[in-house]
Design a protein around this motif. Structure first.
Motif, short mmCIF file in Angstrom:
data_model
loop_
_atom_site.label_atom_id
_atom_site.label_comp_id
_atom_site.label_asym_id
_atom_site.label_seq_id
_atom_site.Cartn_x
_atom_site.Cartn_y
_atom_site.Cartn_z
N ASP A 105 -0.48 -6.88 -0.02
CA ASP A 105 -0.67 -7.25 1.86
C ASP A 105 -1.80 -5.62 2.51
O ASP A 105 -2.37 -4.38 1.56
CB ASP A 105 0.63 -6.09 1.56
CG ASP A 105 1.10 -5.83 3.25
OD1 ASP A 105 0.46 -4.39 3.76
OD2 ASP A 105 1.59 -6.72 3.81
N ASP A 106 -2.52 -6.08 2.93
CA ASP A 106 -3.66 -5.50 3.85
C ASP A 106 -3.41 -3.95 3.98
O ASP A 106 -4.11 -3.12 3.68
CB ASP A 106 -4.54 -5.76 5.03
CG ASP A 106 -4.72 -7.40 4.94
OD1 ASP A 106 -4.85 -7.76 3.66
OD2 ASP A 106 -4.54 -7.95 6.10
N ALA A 107 -2.47 -4.00 4.61
CA ALA A 107 -2.03 -2.61 4.56
C ALA A 107 -1.50 -1.25 3.19
O ALA A 107 -2.06 -0.59 3.43
CB ALA A 107 -0.84 -2.32 5.86
N VAL A 108 -1.12 -1.46 2.73
CA VAL A 108 -0.67 -1.09 1.24
C VAL A 108 -1.88 -1.32 0.63
O VAL A 108 -1.68 0.22 0.13
CB VAL A 108 0.40 -1.95 0.23
CG1 VAL A 108 0.41 -0.98 -1.00
CG2 VAL A 108 1.82 -2.47 1.75
N LEU A 113 -5.02 -1.14 1.57
CA LEU A 113 -5.22 0.86 2.23
C LEU A 113 -5.32 2.26 2.28
O LEU A 113 -6.01 2.94 2.36
CB LEU A 113 -5.65 0.12 4.28
CG LEU A 113 -6.35 -0.74 4.65
CD1 LEU A 113 -5.67 -0.89 6.19
CD2 LEU A 113 -7.87 -0.95 4.23
N LEU A 114 -3.97 1.66 1.58
CA LEU A 114 -3.29 3.30 1.31
C LEU A 114 -3.90 3.78 0.01
O LEU A 114 -3.77 4.72 -0.71
CB LEU A 114 -1.73 3.28 0.69
CG LEU A 114 -0.50 3.32 1.94
CD1 LEU A 114 0.56 2.77 1.34
CD2 LEU A 114 -0.98 4.24 2.42
N ALA A 156 -1.16 7.13 6.45
CA ALA A 156 -0.65 6.50 7.99
C ALA A 156 -1.94 5.83 8.81
O ALA A 156 -1.74 5.00 8.95
CB ALA A 156 0.44 7.18 8.07
N SER A 186 -3.87 3.32 6.94
CA SER A 186 -3.26 1.93 6.51
C SER A 186 -1.95 1.32 7.95
O SER A 186 -2.35 -0.29 8.13
CB SER A 186 -1.69 1.82 5.54
OG SER A 186 -1.20 2.83 6.10
N GLY A 187 -2.10 2.25 9.00
CA GLY A 187 -1.09 2.02 9.91
C GLY A 187 0.16 1.41 10.13
O GLY A 187 1.32 1.44 10.84
N LEU A 188 0.62 1.95 8.78
CA LEU A 188 1.70 2.26 8.17
C LEU A 188 3.03 3.94 9.02
O LEU A 188 1.97 4.56 9.04
CB LEU A 188 1.95 1.82 6.64
CG LEU A 188 1.81 0.72 6.27
CD1 LEU A 188 1.90 1.32 4.69
CD2 LEU A 188 3.69 -0.53 6.53
N ILE A 191 6.43 0.68 2.38
CA ILE A 191 5.50 -0.39 1.83
C ILE A 191 6.41 -1.54 1.70
O ILE A 191 5.91 -2.52 1.34
CB ILE A 191 5.26 0.20 0.77
CG1 ILE A 191 6.50 0.89 -0.63
CG2 ILE A 191 3.59 1.47 1.07
CD1 ILE A 191 5.44 1.17 -2.14
N ALA A 233 6.46 -3.60 5.06
CA ALA A 233 4.88 -3.92 4.46
C ALA A 233 5.58 -5.56 3.13
O ALA A 233 5.10 -6.32 3.06
CB ALA A 233 4.36 -3.72 3.83
#
Length: 286
Positions: free
Chosen positions: A114-117, A119-120, A208, A211-213, A266, A270
């Motif tokens: 997952d791209d967002a996770v 980036l964390l 946040a 990642s955008g989350l 997450i 995600a």
């Protein structure tokens, strides 16, 4: 055939990723002083991180053995040693011994799909050290050779990663279908400390923004049950006897992430609170 007992230490599911493979060419163990060694290898489809809805395939080497009446086994990236000899003629086995587990969850960016996770950022590898205690009984329900066992393992990270503890109660049942085949069921849960939830499930403002989350701090508010696991495993001897020679295995497990951990972005954004593992493998018992 000499009287045999179903050795309950064939692990079904408790550790992330490779706990689904149950290496049981030595699932049958004679009540004597014979030592044994089982070496196995397989492949498993596992979530790319704990809470992910993406999967990856990885190899799963395993090892288990018995020296006299003392048993040892690997369970994924963990090592268990039962320091109490298993020699009761009535089939009662008390367990007590050390555990060392290595947790690789999110320790490699390339394994996070997952791209967002991703980036964390990655997490450090945790080394969890502790012990376990339990009791098992052979000859319970279906025959003189089935086994029911219950145990609790307690470990703490000593490598400075999550820096917290993990408590894993488990109940397992295993029965031979014949001298060449077995099936097993397992139920377990993971209870974790506050720092564990904060390390793996919380999202701070900087994370946040990267990642955008959404930011989230609920998993680090306190300790609690992180997930519950259900497992099914089976094996078939290729040499006519599960105690010797080659055997093949298949296993599956389902885990449900709970409470504040499931509410983490997450998982809820995600990933998924429903976690599946499937594994197949082959082993040889000397």
């Amino acid at each position: 055939m000499n009287r045999v007992i179903m050795h309950h230490r064939c692990r079904l599911s408790a550790a992330f990723a490779v706990a689904a493979l149950c290496l049981a060419p030595s699932a049958f163990a004679q009540q004597d002083d014979r030592s044994s060694l089982t070496i196995g290898v397989g492949v498993a489809a596992v979530p790319s991180y704990e809470g992910s809805d993406d999967y990856r395939v990885l190899p799963i080497p395993q090892l288990r053995g018995k020296v006299k009446d003392f048993a040892f086994w690997t369970r994924g990236p963990g090592l268990y040693v039962d320091a109490i000899p298993n020699s009761d003629p009535d089939g009662v086995d008390f367990e007590l011994g050390p555990v060392v587990n290595v947790r690789f969850d999110r320790s490699s960016r390339r394994n996070i799909k997952d791209d967002a996770v991703r980036l964390l950022g990655k997490r450090d590898i945790a080394v969890e050290v502790g012990g376990f205690v339990g009791i098992g009984k052979t000859g319970v329900i279906t025959s003189a050779y089935d086994n029911l066992s219950a145990r609790v393992a307690v470990t703490r990270d000593v490598a400075g990663a999550h820096g917290s503890y993990v408590i894993t109660p488990a109940v397992e049942y295993m029965t031979p279908l014949s001298q060449t085949a077995f099936v097993g069921l397992g139920v377990s849960a993971d209870y974790v400390g506050r720092k564990y939830g904060r390390y793996y499930y919380d999202v701070d403002p900087a994370g946040a923004a990267a990642s955008g989350l959404p930011a989230y701090g609920g998993a680090g508010d306190g300790s609690g049950f992180k997930k519950v696991n259900f497992s099914l495993a089976g094996g078939k001897s290729l040499s006519g006897d599960l105690r010797h020679g080659w055997a093949i295995f298949a296993a599956a497990s389902y885990s449900r992430i709970l409470g504040d951990y499931a509410a983490s972005p997450i998982v809820s954004v995600a990933g998924s609170r429903n976690q599946w593992i499937g594994a197949i493998g082959v082993g040889y018992t000397f």
